[in-house]
Motif scaffolding. Structure first.
Motif, PDB file in Angstrom:
ATOM      1  N   THR A 127       0.810  -1.226   0.000  1.00 57.71           N
ATOM      2  CA  THR A 127       0.000   0.000   0.000  1.00 57.71           C
ATOM      3  C   THR A 127       0.835   1.264   0.000  1.00 57.71           C
ATOM      4  O   THR A 127       0.424   2.281  -0.542  1.00 57.71           O
ATOM      5  N   ASP A 128       2.012   1.209   0.634  1.00 60.35           N
ATOM      6  CA  ASP A 128       2.873   2.385   0.664  1.00 60.35           C
ATOM      7  C   ASP A 128       4.301   1.976   0.972  1.00 60.35           C
ATOM      8  O   ASP A 128       4.541   0.927   1.551  1.00 60.35           O
ATOM      9  N   VAL A 129       5.246   2.823   0.549  1.00 61.04           N
ATOM     10  CA  VAL A 129       6.667   2.581   0.765  1.00 61.04           C
ATOM     11  C   VAL A 129       7.303   3.928   1.106  1.00 61.04           C
ATOM     12  O   VAL A 129       6.988   4.946   0.480  1.00 61.04           O
ATOM     13  N   ARG A 130       8.185   3.916   2.088  1.00 58.80           N
ATOM     14  CA  ARG A 130       8.883   5.156   2.431  1.00 58.80           C
ATOM     15  C   ARG A 130      10.301   4.835   2.855  1.00 58.80           C
ATOM     16  O   ARG A 130      10.521   4.031   3.759  1.00 58.80           O
ATOM     17  N   ILE A 131      11.263   5.450   2.191  1.00 58.72           N
ATOM     18  CA  ILE A 131      12.666   5.337   2.576  1.00 58.72           C
ATOM     19  C   ILE A 131      13.014   6.595   3.355  1.00 58.72           C
ATOM     20  O   ILE A 131      12.754   7.715   2.897  1.00 58.72           O
ATOM     21  N   MET A 132      13.579   6.426   4.529  1.00 62.15           N
ATOM     22  CA  MET A 132      13.930   7.556   5.376  1.00 62.15           C
ATOM     23  C   MET A 132      15.207   8.211   4.844  1.00 62.15           C
ATOM     24  O   MET A 132      16.134   7.526   4.430  1.00 62.15           O
ATOM     25  N   LYS A 133      15.208   9.548   4.879  1.00 56.40           N
ATOM     26  CA  LYS A 133      16.331  10.308   4.326  1.00 56.40           C
ATOM     27  C   LYS A 133      16.843  11.343   5.318  1.00 56.40           C
ATOM     28  O   LYS A 133      16.118  11.785   6.202  1.00 56.40           O
ATOM     29  N   THR A 134      18.099  11.743   5.120  1.00 56.76           N
ATOM     30  CA  THR A 134      18.695  12.806   5.923  1.00 56.76           C
ATOM     31  C   THR A 134      18.171  14.152   5.429  1.00 56.76           C
ATOM     32  O   THR A 134      17.509  14.225   4.386  1.00 56.76           O
ATOM     33  N   LYS A 135      18.513  15.218   6.142  1.00 56.19           N
ATOM     34  CA  LYS A 135      18.118  16.560   5.703  1.00 56.19           C
ATOM     35  C   LYS A 135      18.681  16.880   4.324  1.00 56.19           C
ATOM     36  O   LYS A 135      18.093  17.642   3.577  1.00 56.19           O
ATOM     37  N   GLU A 136      19.822  16.292   4.015  1.00 54.59           N
ATOM     38  CA  GLU A 136      20.469  16.522   2.716  1.00 54.59           C
ATOM     39  C   GLU A 136      19.865  15.674   1.601  1.00 54.59           C
ATOM     40  O   GLU A 136      20.263  15.787   0.457  1.00 54.59           O
ATOM     41  N   GLY A 137      18.932  14.791   1.938  1.00 53.39           N
ATOM     42  CA  GLY A 137      18.261  13.966   0.938  1.00 53.39           C
ATOM     43  C   GLY A 137      18.907  12.619   0.668  1.00 53.39           C
ATOM     44  O   GLY A 137      18.476  11.894  -0.216  1.00 53.39           O
ATOM     45  N   ARG A 138      19.921  12.250   1.444  1.00 50.85           N
ATOM     46  CA  ARG A 138      20.560  10.939   1.277  1.00 50.85           C
ATOM     47  C   ARG A 138      19.797   9.884   2.071  1.00 50.85           C
ATOM     48  O   ARG A 138      19.246  10.168   3.136  1.00 50.85           O
ATOM     49  N   SER A 139      19.801   8.663   1.548  1.00 53.01           N
ATOM     50  CA  SER A 139      19.122   7.562   2.223  1.00 53.01           C
ATOM     51  C   SER A 139      19.765   7.279   3.571  1.00 53.01           C
ATOM     52  O   SER A 139      20.992   7.291   3.702  1.00 53.01           O
ATOM     53  N   ARG A 140      18.928   7.008   4.570  1.00 52.38           N
ATOM     54  CA  ARG A 140      19.415   6.572   5.883  1.00 52.38           C
ATOM     55  C   ARG A 140      19.513   5.055   5.926  1.00 52.38           C
ATOM     56  O   ARG A 140      19.775   4.463   6.964  1.00 52.38           O
ATOM     57  N   LEU A 141      19.289   4.410   4.784  1.00 49.45           N
ATOM     58  CA  LEU A 141      19.462   2.973   4.572  1.00 49.45           C
ATOM     59  C   LEU A 141      18.426   2.121   5.307  1.00 49.45           C
ATOM     60  O   LEU A 141      18.650   0.946   5.568  1.00 49.45           O
ATOM     61  N   PHE A 142      17.287   2.724   5.624  1.00 48.99           N
ATOM     62  CA  PHE A 142      16.165   1.949   6.141  1.00 48.99           C
ATOM     63  C   PHE A 142      14.877   2.621   5.706  1.00 48.99           C
ATOM     64  O   PHE A 142      14.864   3.783   5.301  1.00 48.99           O
ATOM     65  N   GLY A 143      13.800   1.846   5.749  1.00 53.01           N
ATOM     66  CA  GLY A 143      12.516   2.395   5.344  1.00 53.01           C
ATOM     67  C   GLY A 143      11.381   1.533   5.854  1.00 53.01           C
ATOM     68  O   GLY A 143      11.592   0.595   6.647  1.00 53.01           O
ATOM     69  N   PHE A 144      10.178   1.839   5.386  1.00 54.66           N
ATOM     70  CA  PHE A 144       8.974   1.133   5.813  1.00 54.66           C
ATOM     71  C   PHE A 144       8.174   0.716   4.597  1.00 54.66           C
ATOM     72  O   PHE A 144       8.111   1.440   3.610  1.00 54.66           O
ATOM     73  N   VAL A 145       7.572  -0.470   4.698  1.00 48.08           N
ATOM     74  CA  VAL A 145       6.710  -0.979   3.637  1.00 48.08           C
ATOM     75  C   VAL A 145       5.369  -1.321   4.281  1.00 48.08           C
ATOM     76  O   VAL A 145       5.332  -2.041   5.285  1.00 48.08           O
ATOM     77  N   GLY A 146       4.285  -0.801   3.708  1.00 52.19           N
ATOM     78  CA  GLY A 146       2.945  -1.071   4.216  1.00 52.19           C
ATOM     79  C   GLY A 146       2.230  -2.090   3.345  1.00 52.19           C
ATOM     80  O   GLY A 146       2.379  -2.089   2.121  1.00 52.19           O
ATOM     81  N   PHE A 147       1.478  -2.958   3.990  1.00 50.88           N
ATOM     82  CA  PHE A 147       0.712  -3.993   3.296  1.00 50.88           C
ATOM     83  C   PHE A 147      -0.767  -3.827   3.618  1.00 50.88           C
ATOM     84  O   PHE A 147      -1.141  -3.138   4.562  1.00 50.88           O
ATOM     85  N   ARG A 148      -1.606  -4.495   2.832  1.00 47.16           N
ATOM     86  CA  ARG A 148      -3.047  -4.396   3.016  1.00 47.16           C
ATOM     87  C   ARG A 148      -3.490  -4.948   4.360  1.00 47.16           C
ATOM     88  O   ARG A 148      -4.380  -4.400   5.007  1.00 47.16           O
ATOM     89  N   THR A 149      -2.865  -6.028   4.808  1.00 44.93           N
ATOM     90  CA  THR A 149      -3.262  -6.662   6.071  1.00 44.93           C
ATOM     91  C   THR A 149      -2.028  -6.984   6.927  1.00 44.93           C
ATOM     92  O   THR A 149      -0.927  -7.158   6.391  1.00 44.93           O
ATOM     93  N   PRO A 150      -2.215  -7.113   8.232  1.00 45.76           N
ATOM     94  CA  PRO A 150      -1.105  -7.546   9.093  1.00 45.76           C
ATOM     95  C   PRO A 150      -0.585  -8.940   8.706  1.00 45.76           C
ATOM     96  O   PRO A 150       0.615  -9.197   8.817  1.00 45.76           O
ATOM     97  N   ALA A 151      -1.460  -9.808   8.228  1.00 48.55           N
ATOM     98  CA  ALA A 151      -1.034 -11.156   7.827  1.00 48.55           C
ATOM     99  C   ALA A 151      -0.068 -11.093   6.642  1.00 48.55           C
ATOM    100  O   ALA A 151       0.931 -11.826   6.606  1.00 48.55           O
ATOM    101  N   GLU A 152      -0.345 -10.221   5.670  1.00 50.03           N
ATOM    102  CA  GLU A 152       0.560 -10.068   4.522  1.00 50.03           C
ATOM    103  C   GLU A 152       1.903  -9.501   4.981  1.00 50.03           C
ATOM    104  O   GLU A 152       2.951  -9.914   4.483  1.00 50.03           O
TER     105      GLU A 152
END
Length: 86
Positions: free
Chosen positions: A52-77
């Protein structure tokens, strides 16, 4: 492009020793520097789950912090993806 080898680990959102409510989001750690949200979405969608959604966390300068979050339709998925990609 091989999206099955991103070199990352999927972890449950808010990992802790205390029991937590099931979440439809997972935290993905150890992302490659050049991984973008499109590629991360493709990787986790490759097993047929609805991302459902994806977000990669970034620094103030816009560089990847090398982690992120992925959302799914259900907790089971989300749990299935965490187990498969861990």
């Amino acid at each position: 492009q091989n999206t099955t080898r991103l070199g990352m680990a999927a972890a449950g959102a808010g990992e802790s020793a205390a029991p937590a409510e099931a979440s439809s989001r997972i935290c993905v750690k150890g992302l490659p520097k050049r991984c973008d949200e499109r590629r991360l979405r493709e990787h986790f969608s490759s097993r047929g789950a609805e991302v459902t959604d994806v977000r990669i966390m970034k620094t103030k300068e816009g560089r990847s912090r090398l982690f992120g979050f992925v959302g799914f339709r259900t907790p089971a998925e989300a749990e299935e993806a965490r187990k498969y990609f861990a």
